[in-house]
Scaffold this motif. Sequence first.
Motif, PDB file in Angstrom:
ATOM      1  N   LYS A 214       0.846  -1.197   0.000  1.00 22.53           N
ATOM      2  CA  LYS A 214       0.000   0.000   0.000  1.00 22.53           C
ATOM      3  C   LYS A 214       0.878   1.243   0.000  1.00 22.53           C
ATOM      4  CE  LYS A 214      -3.843   2.121   2.578  1.00 22.53           C
ATOM      5  NZ  LYS A 214      -4.792   2.138   1.468  1.00 22.53           N
ATOM      6  N   GLN A 215       0.426   2.295  -0.661  1.00 23.35           N
ATOM      7  CA  GLN A 215       1.166   3.546  -0.688  1.00 23.35           C
ATOM      8  C   GLN A 215       1.327   4.097   0.734  1.00 23.35           C
ATOM      9  OE1 GLN A 215       2.554   5.565  -3.456  1.00 23.35           O
ATOM     10  NE2 GLN A 215       2.536   3.419  -4.132  1.00 23.35           N
ATOM     11  N   ALA A 216       2.562   4.499   1.059  1.00 23.72           N
ATOM     12  CA  ALA A 216       2.865   5.004   2.399  1.00 23.72           C
ATOM     13  C   ALA A 216       3.760   6.225   2.291  1.00 23.72           C
ATOM     14  CB  ALA A 216       3.551   3.920   3.228  1.00 23.72           C
ATOM     15  N   SER A 217       3.558   7.170   3.205  1.00 19.87           N
ATOM     16  CA  SER A 217       4.414   8.344   3.264  1.00 19.87           C
ATOM     17  C   SER A 217       5.674   7.989   4.048  1.00 19.87           C
ATOM     18  CB  SER A 217       3.690   9.507   3.953  1.00 19.87           C
ATOM     19  OG  SER A 217       4.562  10.593   4.164  1.00 19.87           O
ATOM     20  N   ALA A 218       6.822   8.088   3.375  1.00 13.44           N
ATOM     21  CA  ALA A 218       8.094   7.699   4.000  1.00 13.44           C
ATOM     22  C   ALA A 218       9.013   8.898   4.143  1.00 13.44           C
ATOM     23  CB  ALA A 218       8.771   6.616   3.160  1.00 13.44           C
ATOM     24  N   ALA A 219       9.889   8.847   5.128  1.00 11.20           N
ATOM     25  CA  ALA A 219      10.839   9.937   5.372  1.00 11.20           C
ATOM     26  C   ALA A 219      11.768  10.107   4.177  1.00 11.20           C
ATOM     27  CB  ALA A 219      11.643   9.642   6.631  1.00 11.20           C
ATOM     28  N   ARG A 220      11.913  11.350   3.750  1.00  6.71           N
ATOM     29  CA  ARG A 220      12.772  11.670   2.608  1.00  6.71           C
ATOM     30  C   ARG A 220      14.246  11.814   3.015  1.00  6.71           C
ATOM     31  NH1 ARG A 220      10.547  14.331  -1.682  1.00  6.71           N
ATOM     32  NH2 ARG A 220      12.389  15.683  -1.776  1.00  6.71           N
ATOM     33  N   GLY A 221      14.478  12.146   4.287  1.00  8.04           N
ATOM     34  CA  GLY A 221      15.793  12.543   4.744  1.00  8.04           C
ATOM     35  C   GLY A 221      16.952  11.634   4.369  1.00  8.04           C
ATOM     36  N   PRO A 222      16.883  10.332   4.696  1.00  8.19           N
ATOM     37  CA  PRO A 222      18.030   9.472   4.400  1.00  8.19           C
ATOM     38  C   PRO A 222      18.436   9.471   2.931  1.00  8.19           C
ATOM     39  CG  PRO A 222      16.544   8.382   5.921  1.00  8.19           C
ATOM     40  CD  PRO A 222      15.851   9.618   5.473  1.00  8.19           C
ATOM     41  N   ALA A 223      17.479   9.300   2.022  1.00  8.82           N
ATOM     42  CA  ALA A 223      17.807   9.260   0.593  1.00  8.82           C
ATOM     43  C   ALA A 223      18.282  10.616   0.093  1.00  8.82           C
ATOM     44  CB  ALA A 223      16.593   8.792  -0.209  1.00  8.82           C
ATOM     45  N   VAL A 224      17.613  11.686   0.519  1.00  7.82           N
ATOM     46  CA  VAL A 224      17.995  13.032   0.071  1.00  7.82           C
ATOM     47  C   VAL A 224      19.425  13.357   0.488  1.00  7.82           C
ATOM     48  CG1 VAL A 224      17.568  15.492   0.424  1.00  7.82           C
ATOM     49  CG2 VAL A 224      15.658  13.960  -0.036  1.00  7.82           C
ATOM     50  N   LEU A 225      19.753  13.102   1.743  1.00  3.92           N
ATOM     51  CA  LEU A 225      21.093  13.417   2.231  1.00  3.92           C
ATOM     52  C   LEU A 225      22.155  12.560   1.549  1.00  3.92           C
ATOM     53  CD1 LEU A 225      20.249  13.899   5.986  1.00  3.92           C
ATOM     54  CD2 LEU A 225      21.290  15.625   4.504  1.00  3.92           C
ATOM     55  N   SER A 226      21.838  11.302   1.309  1.00  4.11           N
ATOM     56  CA  SER A 226      22.787  10.437   0.621  1.00  4.11           C
ATOM     57  C   SER A 226      23.049  10.929  -0.799  1.00  4.11           C
ATOM     58  CB  SER A 226      22.270   9.000   0.590  1.00  4.11           C
ATOM     59  OG  SER A 226      23.154   8.154  -0.118  1.00  4.11           O
ATOM     60  N   LEU A 227      21.984  11.298  -1.508  1.00  2.00           N
ATOM     61  CA  LEU A 227      22.124  11.774  -2.880  1.00  2.00           C
ATOM     62  C   LEU A 227      22.898  13.083  -2.952  1.00  2.00           C
ATOM     63  CD1 LEU A 227      18.513  10.911  -4.055  1.00  2.00           C
ATOM     64  CD2 LEU A 227      20.603  10.049  -5.157  1.00  2.00           C
ATOM     65  N   LYS A 228      22.715  13.930  -1.953  1.00  2.00           N
ATOM     66  CA  LYS A 228      23.357  15.246  -1.985  1.00  2.00           C
ATOM     67  C   LYS A 228      24.788  15.235  -1.467  1.00  2.00           C
ATOM     68  CE  LYS A 228      19.289  18.247  -1.895  1.00  2.00           C
ATOM     69  NZ  LYS A 228      19.648  18.949  -3.147  1.00  2.00           N
ATOM     70  N   THR A 229      25.129  14.289  -0.589  1.00  2.00           N
ATOM     71  CA  THR A 229      26.460  14.289   0.028  1.00  2.00           C
ATOM     72  C   THR A 229      27.364  13.170  -0.463  1.00  2.00           C
ATOM     73  OG1 THR A 229      25.801  12.866   1.886  1.00  2.00           O
ATOM     74  CG2 THR A 229      25.471  15.260   2.138  1.00  2.00           C
ATOM     75  N   GLY A 230      26.777  12.133  -1.049  1.00  2.00           N
ATOM     76  CA  GLY A 230      27.571  10.979  -1.459  1.00  2.00           C
ATOM     77  C   GLY A 230      27.808   9.990  -0.345  1.00  2.00           C
ATOM     78  N   ALA A 231      27.247  10.240   0.847  1.00  2.00           N
ATOM     79  CA  ALA A 231      27.378   9.288   1.953  1.00  2.00           C
ATOM     80  C   ALA A 231      26.547   8.038   1.642  1.00  2.00           C
ATOM     81  CB  ALA A 231      26.892   9.920   3.255  1.00  2.00           C
ATOM     82  N   PRO A 232      27.098   6.844   1.812  1.00  6.00           N
ATOM     83  CA  PRO A 232      26.343   5.624   1.514  1.00  6.00           C
ATOM     84  C   PRO A 232      25.195   5.400   2.485  1.00  6.00           C
ATOM     85  CG  PRO A 232      28.436   5.086   2.541  1.00  6.00           C
ATOM     86  CD  PRO A 232      28.468   6.561   2.273  1.00  6.00           C
ATOM     87  N   LEU A 233      24.198   4.674   2.014  1.00  9.21           N
ATOM     88  CA  LEU A 233      23.049   4.292   2.823  1.00  9.21           C
ATOM     89  C   LEU A 233      23.246   2.879   3.370  1.00  9.21           C
ATOM     90  CD1 LEU A 233      19.972   5.432   0.688  1.00  9.21           C
ATOM     91  CD2 LEU A 233      20.457   6.179   3.017  1.00  9.21           C
ATOM     92  N   LEU A 234      22.901   2.698   4.635  1.00  4.48           N
ATOM     93  CA  LEU A 234      22.895   1.378   5.255  1.00  4.48           C
ATOM     94  C   LEU A 234      21.516   1.133   5.861  1.00  4.48           C
ATOM     95  CD1 LEU A 234      26.250   1.712   7.208  1.00  4.48           C
ATOM     96  CD2 LEU A 234      25.912   0.212   5.259  1.00  4.48           C
ATOM     97  N   PHE A 235      21.085  -0.106   5.857  1.00  8.33           N
ATOM     98  CA  PHE A 235      19.841  -0.488   6.536  1.00  8.33           C
ATOM     99  C   PHE A 235      20.214  -1.303   7.763  1.00  8.33           C
ATOM    100  CE2 PHE A 235      16.626  -3.725   7.387  1.00  8.33           C
ATOM    101  CZ  PHE A 235      15.520  -2.928   7.601  1.00  8.33           C
ATOM    102  N   SER A 236      19.559  -1.034   8.890  1.00  6.63           N
ATOM    103  CA  SER A 236      19.916  -1.744  10.118  1.00  6.63           C
ATOM    104  C   SER A 236      18.712  -1.911  11.038  1.00  6.63           C
ATOM    105  CB  SER A 236      21.023  -0.976  10.857  1.00  6.63           C
ATOM    106  OG  SER A 236      21.477  -1.690  11.978  1.00  6.63           O
TER     107      SER A 236
END
Length: 301
Positions: A214-236
């Motif tokens: 189902k469509q859900a509103s998700a936090a933009r922050g992690p992806a936005v910051l990764s795309l803008k800074t080049g910092a990798p994303l980790l899931f934990s």
Amino acid sequence: MPNARSKWKDRCIYRIVSLFGWWCRQLPKGWALQLGHGIGLLFYHLIKKRREIASNNLQMTFGNQLTAAQRQEICKASFINVGKTCIEFLRFPQLNPENIWNEVTVEGKENLYAALEGGKGAIVFLAHFGNWELLSLVYGALIPDRAKAIAFPLKNDLLNTYIWQHREQMSLKLIPRKQAVRETLRALKNNEAVGFFADQNAGSEGVFVEFLGKQASAARGPAVLSLKTGAPLLFSLDVRQPNDQHRVYISSPIYTEPSDDFEQDVKVYTTQMLKQLETYIHKYPEQWLWLHNRWKTQPRD
């Protein structure tokens, strides 16, 4: 400004919680967890609104895959997990960077170290799963003085200080939500890891992606910051074991690559994080926080 009555109420709540926490630390671990089990069951029976939200979420997610009785058992087990998590949290002062590994094992800590080798920091997508509070201690112990996490301060200043001290006791530092962007950018520049609990409803400011069908509103922050800074994303996340030990999982780093469609990029990488969470929810459904109204915000037609 808070009035005298509200200050008195805040002090009473703080004293009750701190005294209860002290008492929980005097109990043997097994007894304390049995207490948490009982508290979870009590909440399940008393808090009708949250029980109904959890039941509706399970019905929407699993539909006919589960019987009504099975959904009820998962719902009840989810409340029990919350009760145990609360008791374990109050017992955090008994843990230190040495003895925490008697209760926790980590799968994928090499992924965290590899992510930080790039020199751009790391952004960690965290979930309310198992004992999610334990993650603050684990990351503080794994990378001393190089771990931070975003948190919402409580209105009760005394209780907020008490809770933040528990979370920060192993070198992890909390960033108040209002300072999130500035302090996160500073932390990434210093090659630190920043954790975001990003599995809950993000309201009208979130990005809409499919989550558990189902469509859900998700936090933009992690992806936005990764795309803008080049910092990798980790899931934990943390997975509670049958014997109430804990296993923390850290994924391989995802190195985001911006395209000419930034909004689509945010959706793609946010979906990747949530797909990993979905895998764990299907495997351990009783360990996710079903009592949160995750799908409250829906896209406008």
